[in-house]
Design an enzyme around this catalytic site. Structure first.
Site, PDB file in Angstrom:
ATOM      1  N   CYS A   1       0.867  -1.178   0.000  1.00 35.59           N
ATOM      2  CA  CYS A   1       0.000   0.000   0.000  1.00 35.59           C
ATOM      3  C   CYS A   1       0.900   1.223   0.000  1.00 35.59           C
ATOM      4  O   CYS A   1       1.673   1.427   0.945  1.00 35.59           O
ATOM      5  CB  CYS A   1      -0.922  -0.008   1.220  1.00 35.59           C
ATOM      6  SG  CYS A   1      -1.954   1.468   1.352  1.00 35.59           S
TER       7      CYS A   1
ATOM      8  N   ASN B   1      -7.285  -3.298  -8.000  1.00 43.11           N
ATOM      9  CA  ASN B   1      -7.686  -1.919  -7.752  1.00 43.11           C
ATOM     10  C   ASN B   1      -8.012  -1.291  -9.102  1.00 43.11           C
ATOM     11  O   ASN B   1      -7.290  -1.509 -10.085  1.00 43.11           O
ATOM     12  CB  ASN B   1      -6.560  -1.147  -7.072  1.00 43.11           C
ATOM     13  CG  ASN B   1      -6.160  -1.766  -5.747  1.00 43.11           C
ATOM     14  OD1 ASN B   1      -6.996  -2.186  -4.969  1.00 43.11           O
ATOM     15  ND2 ASN B   1      -4.862  -1.832  -5.499  1.00 43.11           N
TER      16      ASN B   1
ATOM     17  N   CYS C   1      -5.233   6.250  -3.130  1.00 44.50           N
ATOM     18  CA  CYS C   1      -4.542   4.960  -3.246  1.00 44.50           C
ATOM     19  C   CYS C   1      -3.147   5.271  -3.770  1.00 44.50           C
ATOM     20  O   CYS C   1      -3.002   5.752  -4.896  1.00 44.50           O
ATOM     21  CB  CYS C   1      -5.279   4.015  -4.181  1.00 44.50           C
ATOM     22  SG  CYS C   1      -4.384   2.458  -4.496  1.00 44.50           S
TER      23      CYS C   1
ATOM     24  N   THR D   1      -0.316   3.337  -4.558  1.00 45.71           N
ATOM     25  CA  THR D   1       0.140   2.603  -5.742  1.00 45.71           C
ATOM     26  C   THR D   1      -0.782   2.886  -6.924  1.00 45.71           C
ATOM     27  O   THR D   1      -0.357   2.852  -8.080  1.00 45.71           O
ATOM     28  CB  THR D   1       0.204   1.091  -5.466  1.00 45.71           C
ATOM     29  OG1 THR D   1      -1.043   0.654  -4.917  1.00 45.71           O
ATOM     30  CG2 THR D   1       1.336   0.762  -4.501  1.00 45.71           C
TER      31      THR D   1
END
Length: 291
Positions: free
Chosen positions: A87, A196, A229, A231
């Site tokens: 993360c 994601n 987020c 990444t």
């Protein structure tokens, strides 16, 4: 009942419950993780990070063979109780936690190697936040992305940054703001472990003073829509640079609902790396009885 002492941290609105278990003696169950992350009955967070010494956890012990200085491992779990590889916001908050707790004491220009399920990541503390070298990245399978609020499915570019992402470009800000991400987007073909999903639009102009600027919303697997987020911002910048071709810059600014992050691509001996820079802070500390 077990009492857990914890800290609550956030990086551009991505929030985490952090606790120290140096010797790996108190792993939490998926049920306890879901309880902690529940915003009505628990603390409320996008995930839980356990600070554990690398030698005390199997994944970390394997990492020490490669990087003996990676003393600490980021044992990260999504809000639904599933483990995650990495993360980008979480590792910055974790580095800040390790320093604030006195578990590490790096010099200003020293990098802090941290073990993760996606390998060792180097974090550098700066004046206005933290920078993490996310390492090498690679292109993955393209997929069709369907989401509530979009009339037709859109092509999505798959990228692997140690965890899986699918990035899709939208036509304008209205499409971005009109998405209903309370329901998970669907991917075709569906990845076995999920991914994601980032939705991105360029600023106008795209490049400002040599820096490319984009806006993003994200639906994180195992969590839902989040304010940020880490990444995912790197994946979004990499995707736009890939689509733009030669002449696109290596410095990017990504605005997310929770704030602003910086992404940079740079060459290394083993291939191109991508880094992520942004803020991290601890919001409060407390104790809670675990079920």
């Amino acid at each position: 009942m077990t009492t857990l002492s914890f800290a609550k941290g956030q990086g551009t609105g991505n929030d985490f419950v952090l606790f120290t278990d140096s010797e790996g003696e108190r792993p939490l169950t998926p049920e306890q993780i879901r309880f902690l992350c529940d915003r009505r009955f628990g603390v409320g967070a996008n995930g839980v990070i356990r600070a554990v010494r690398s030698r005390a956890i199997p994944e970390g012990a394997a990492i020490l063979d490669v990087e003996p200085e990676a003393e600490w491992f980021m044992d990260y779990w999504n809000a639904d109780g599933t483990p995650a590889e990495m993360c980008g916001n979480g590792i910055r908050v974790y580095a800040h936690y390790l320093i604030a707790e006195g578990l590490v004491a790096p010099e200003r220009r020293d990098t802090l190697p941290i073990g993760t399920r996606a390998g060792v990541k180097d974090v550098l503390a700066g004046v206005s936040g933290y920078t993490v070298d996310l390492g090498r990245w690679r292109l993955a399978e393209e997929r069709l992305v369907s989401a509530h609020g979009l009339e037709v499915a859109r092509p999505g570019l798959g990228l692997d940054l140690g965890n899986p992402h699918v990035v899709t470009a939208l036509a304008h800000v209205g499409e971005l703001e009109g998405l209903d991400l309370t329901r998970a987007p669907s991917l075709d073909p569906a990845p076995a472990g999920g991914a994601n999903v980032e939705f991105v639009v360029p600023e106008d102009p795209l490049v400002q003073d040599g820096i490319a600027c984009i806006r993003m919303r994200v639906h994180e697997r195992g969590v839902g829509e989040t304010l940020s987020c880490g990444t995912g911002t790197a994946a979004a910048a990499l995707a736009f640079r890939y689509w733009g071709g030669e002449g696109m810059p290596n410095h990017w600014r990504v605005d997310v609902p929770g704030g602003r992050l910086a992404v940079r691509m740079f060459a290394t001996e083993e291939g191109e790396h991508v880094s992520l820079s942004g803020p991290a802070e601890l919001v409060y500390r407390g104790e809670i009885e675990l079920p």
